[in-house]
Write an enzyme that holds these catalytic residues in place. Structure first.
Site, PDB file in Angstrom:
ATOM      1  CB  SER A  83      -0.721  -0.081   1.404  1.00 35.12           C
ATOM      2  OG  SER A  83      -1.935  -1.251   1.312  1.00 35.12           O
TER       3      SER A  83
HETATM    4  N1  SAH Z   1      -0.938  -5.063   4.022  1.00 41.38           N
HETATM    5  C1  SAH Z   1      -0.658  -5.282   2.671  1.00 41.38           C
HETATM    6  C2  SAH Z   1      -0.567  -4.961   1.241  1.00 41.38           C
HETATM    7  C3  SAH Z   1      -2.200  -6.087   0.951  1.00 41.38           C
HETATM    8  S1  SAH Z   1      -2.616  -5.950  -0.370  1.00 41.38           S
HETATM    9  C4  SAH Z   1       1.778  -4.772   2.666  1.00 41.38           C
HETATM   10  O1  SAH Z   1       1.126  -3.898   4.012  1.00 41.38           O
HETATM   11  O2  SAH Z   1       1.880  -5.407   1.981  1.00 41.38           O
HETATM   12  C5  SAH Z   1      -3.405  -7.369  -0.198  1.00 41.38           C
HETATM   13  C6  SAH Z   1      -2.846  -8.847   0.723  1.00 41.38           C
HETATM   14  O3  SAH Z   1      -4.728  -9.215   0.619  1.00 41.38           O
HETATM   15  C7  SAH Z   1      -2.700  -9.232  -0.664  1.00 41.38           C
HETATM   16  O4  SAH Z   1      -1.690  -9.653  -0.241  1.00 41.38           O
HETATM   17  C8  SAH Z   1      -3.960 -10.181  -0.940  1.00 41.38           C
HETATM   18  O5  SAH Z   1      -3.220 -11.995  -1.328  1.00 41.38           O
HETATM   19  C9  SAH Z   1      -4.243 -10.628   0.365  1.00 41.38           C
HETATM   20  N2  SAH Z   1      -6.138 -11.368   0.262  1.00 41.38           N
HETATM   21  C10 SAH Z   1      -6.177 -10.907  -0.191  1.00 41.38           C
HETATM   22  N3  SAH Z   1      -8.162 -11.702  -0.029  1.00 41.38           N
HETATM   23  C11 SAH Z   1      -7.566 -11.993   1.053  1.00 41.38           C
HETATM   24  C12 SAH Z   1      -7.772 -12.728   1.993  1.00 41.38           C
HETATM   25  N4  SAH Z   1      -9.252 -13.313   2.376  1.00 41.38           N
HETATM   26  N5  SAH Z   1      -7.392 -13.282   3.135  1.00 41.38           N
HETATM   27  C13 SAH Z   1      -6.453 -12.583   3.856  1.00 41.38           C
HETATM   28  N6  SAH Z   1      -5.116 -11.902   2.760  1.00 41.38           N
HETATM   29  C14 SAH Z   1      -6.320 -11.842   1.653  1.00 41.38           C
END
Ligand code: SAH
Length: 242
Positions: A83
């Protein structure tokens, strides 16, 4: 809620830097915080300190290390992104984490937001859906000095939360479901804060802040408000069936 007991927001002059506060590229982080976070209205001193502390360059692919301190999301592989720093700071500030809080993040990704939470909470739990991404996040966190005592990791569907570790004072969701998952509301402590992007990928999602009020009888009570428009990747798994 007042934070008048907090020291001033300058690293080295106020809140002591934590044991894991990185000095690598700290001037770039300082610039990032001043230009894109403080100037944009985030003034929580603990959040500003955490943003100055966590070495974001260790959470992006090596090839993107030079642009790690620009205020933008970056690809981390497998179609996912780390992000934008302003969003990480804004979500962290909205959740008002306290030093004694148990915090949960859904969507570990690169591990960066989890590291920022680790600087703010007593213990942080984070769940990642994609095993390959979870491996990257774990390697980044452990490599930057965030051990399992501070950040506990799990591969799975964050829709279900982390039942055994609940309740949480803070839950931050970094992938967007269509509607707020019921298990996450249930796992919020009374007085707890949930920050979550809600909506579909095709339009701007609403970043929502949910507060759990004291129960009335046995019924949980919540209030919620919209914070801003955001763009996150969709939440996979159970959320897709809704
Ligand atoms: N917080 C992260 C950015 C997240 S991008 C950072 O600081 O880099 C969103 C992430 O959520 C992705 O890696 C994706 O695979 C994950 N994601 C998507 N659906 C999800 C779910 N149901 N449970 C857990 N993670 C999930």
């Amino acid at each position: 809620m007042t934070r008048s007991t907090e020291p001033p927001p300058f690293a080295g002059q106020g809140e002591p830097t934590g044991p894991s506060c990185s000095s690598e590229r700290e001037e770039e982080r300082h610039q990032l915080v001043e230009r894109y976070i403080r100037r944009e209205g985030i003034d929580d001193p603990r959040v500003l300190r955490a943003m100055r502390c966590v070495p974001r360059h260790r959470f992006v692919p090596k090839a993107l290390s030079t642009v790690a301190y620009e205020d933008r999301p970056l690809p981390i592989g497998f179609g996912q992104t780390i992000s934008q720093p302003f969003i990480v700071a804004a979500m962290s500030a909205a959740a008002k984490p306290e030093r004694t809080d148990r915090c949960l993040e859904i969507g570990t990704g690169s591990g960066y937001q989890a590291a920022v939470l680790a600087e703010l909470c007593q213990v942080t739990y984070s769940i990642e859906y994609l095993p390959e991404v979870a491996q990257v996040g774990e390697a980044n966190l452990r490599g930057a000095g965030y051990g399992p005592d501070r950040v506990k990791l799990r591969v799975g569907d964050g829709y279900q939360g982390w039942t055994e570790a609940a309740p949480f004072q803070v839950i931050l969701v970094t992938a967007a479901p269509q509607t707020v998952p019921r298990p996450l509301l249930d796992q919020l402590a009374v007085g707890g804060r949930l920050v979550i992007p809600v909506g579909s990928q095709s339009v701007t999602q609403d970043l929502e802040l949910w507060l759990r009020k004291p129960d009335v009888g046995k019924e949980p009570v919540y209030s919620h408000q919209d914070l801003m428009g955001v763009r996150f990747v969709p939440m996979r798994g159970r959320s897709e069936a809704e």
